[in-house]
Enzyme design. Sequence first.
Site, PDB file in Angstrom:
ATOM      1  N   LEU A  38       0.808  -1.209   0.000  1.00 35.46           N
ATOM      2  CA  LEU A  38       0.000   0.000   0.000  1.00 35.46           C
ATOM      3  C   LEU A  38       0.849   1.270   0.000  1.00 35.46           C
ATOM      4  O   LEU A  38       1.882   1.359   0.653  1.00 35.46           O
ATOM      5  CB  LEU A  38      -0.919   0.010   1.216  1.00 35.46           C
ATOM      6  CG  LEU A  38      -1.885  -1.177   1.346  1.00 35.46           C
ATOM      7  CD1 LEU A  38      -2.783  -0.993   2.550  1.00 35.46           C
ATOM      8  CD2 LEU A  38      -2.707  -1.371   0.078  1.00 35.46           C
ATOM      9  N   HIS A  39       0.370   2.252  -0.757  1.00 39.80           N
ATOM     10  CA  HIS A  39       0.969   3.583  -0.780  1.00 39.80           C
ATOM     11  C   HIS A  39      -0.146   4.598  -0.539  1.00 39.80           C
ATOM     12  O   HIS A  39      -1.305   4.226  -0.292  1.00 39.80           O
ATOM     13  CB  HIS A  39       1.687   3.839  -2.108  1.00 39.80           C
ATOM     14  CG  HIS A  39       0.864   3.518  -3.319  1.00 39.80           C
ATOM     15  ND1 HIS A  39      -0.267   4.236  -3.674  1.00 39.80           N
ATOM     16  CD2 HIS A  39       0.986   2.541  -4.266  1.00 39.80           C
ATOM     17  CE1 HIS A  39      -0.778   3.743  -4.777  1.00 39.80           C
ATOM     18  NE2 HIS A  39      -0.046   2.703  -5.162  1.00 39.80           N
ATOM     19  N   HIS A  42      -3.577   4.271  -2.312  1.00 38.15           N
ATOM     20  CA  HIS A  42      -4.540   3.358  -1.687  1.00 38.15           C
ATOM     21  C   HIS A  42      -5.175   4.002  -0.457  1.00 38.15           C
ATOM     22  O   HIS A  42      -6.404   3.931  -0.258  1.00 38.15           O
ATOM     23  CB  HIS A  42      -3.838   2.071  -1.234  1.00 38.15           C
ATOM     24  CG  HIS A  42      -3.243   1.254  -2.328  1.00 38.15           C
ATOM     25  ND1 HIS A  42      -1.881   1.137  -2.499  1.00 38.15           N
ATOM     26  CD2 HIS A  42      -3.811   0.501  -3.303  1.00 38.15           C
ATOM     27  CE1 HIS A  42      -1.639   0.338  -3.530  1.00 38.15           C
ATOM     28  NE2 HIS A  42      -2.783  -0.056  -4.036  1.00 38.15           N
ATOM     29  N   GLY A 152      -9.246   3.764  -7.850  1.00 40.81           N
ATOM     30  CA  GLY A 152      -8.477   4.928  -8.254  1.00 40.81           C
ATOM     31  C   GLY A 152      -8.549   5.191  -9.747  1.00 40.81           C
ATOM     32  O   GLY A 152      -8.628   4.267 -10.554  1.00 40.81           O
ATOM     33  N   ASP A 155      -5.866   3.670 -12.596  1.00 41.58           N
ATOM     34  CA  ASP A 155      -6.223   2.513 -13.417  1.00 41.58           C
ATOM     35  C   ASP A 155      -7.558   2.813 -14.098  1.00 41.58           C
ATOM     36  O   ASP A 155      -8.594   2.218 -13.790  1.00 41.58           O
ATOM     37  CB  ASP A 155      -6.316   1.263 -12.545  1.00 41.58           C
ATOM     38  CG  ASP A 155      -4.985   0.937 -11.888  1.00 41.58           C
ATOM     39  OD1 ASP A 155      -4.054   0.543 -12.603  1.00 41.58           O
ATOM     40  OD2 ASP A 155      -4.876   1.102 -10.662  1.00 41.58           O
ATOM     41  N   LEU A 189       1.489   7.227  -8.303  1.00 42.84           N
ATOM     42  CA  LEU A 189       1.895   6.261  -7.293  1.00 42.84           C
ATOM     43  C   LEU A 189       1.500   4.858  -7.741  1.00 42.84           C
ATOM     44  O   LEU A 189       0.408   4.632  -8.247  1.00 42.84           O
ATOM     45  CB  LEU A 189       1.228   6.595  -5.954  1.00 42.84           C
ATOM     46  CG  LEU A 189       1.603   7.937  -5.336  1.00 42.84           C
ATOM     47  CD1 LEU A 189       0.830   8.149  -4.037  1.00 42.84           C
ATOM     48  CD2 LEU A 189       3.101   8.020  -5.078  1.00 42.84           C
TER      49      LEU A 189
END
Length: 288
Positions: A38-39, A42, A152, A155, A189
């Site tokens: 996770l970044h 997310h 997100g 994508d 990201l």
Amino acid sequence: MITQQIPHATTISALRTRVRTWRDDRLSVGFVPTMGALHDGHLSLVRLAKAQCDRVVTSIFVNPKQFAAGEDLDAYPRTLIPDAEKLTDAKCDLIYLPTPEIMYPDGYSANLVLKGPAIGLEAAVRPHFFDGVATVVAKLFNQVRPDMAFFGEKDYQQLLVIRQLVKDLDFPVEILAGETGRDKDGLALSSRNVYLDADQRARAGQLNLILKDFAAALSAGSTVSASQATALAKANEVFDAVDYVEARCATSLAELGDGVIDRRTRVLAAVRLGSTRLIDNMAAKPPS
């Protein structure tokens, strides 16, 4: 394994028991599906879900069905304990951790096959990908049974595929989109950014600039063919390989003509630096 102090479920029954208690209290449920590593992109979806829903479930599952032979399934970063700590800090109410055996038990045979926005772009390079994504998301929706699910915009094709999936299969789930999270230089990201060495990371930051110029040219009245040719030439100068740089209809991903755009448009790209594949996209509006 994560500690008992962090709320989590590893079985469908445990997940549904927790969600049922929330339903009994008339609480709304939001859902953020992830593959972990996770970044902040997310976590921004978790924060968006917390703002929209009473309770939030985040799943972590590296889905084998969206990896083809030779792709990075085994090497895909798995950082469960840091992920769980990040989700706890973000006030996620429950982390769902299904195993491949739970998701695809012996004898499993159901797989979705998609058309519509799942055709072209990513699917031209990874023809297995969206069928795998749709299959796992459909299963997760049935397991979690959320009111809302959050994806997100990075994508973007996947986002449209999921919206079509929900429409086609009558899932009672509202799909909400979160803006693309970006690093200081604008790089979108991604969990795969950790694969980049220093030189590749410096070059990677140019992808969003190429797309920004592409979108600006379209919005200023440049034709699709001319602005796309310029963007493609720039991408080929910077990156080791270019899978695509294209402009598509923002609502359907249908191909556009060669002239000036007359509808909301999305410019999308997929490029490679070494073994790392980067994707990004941006919006463009018709000239005023």
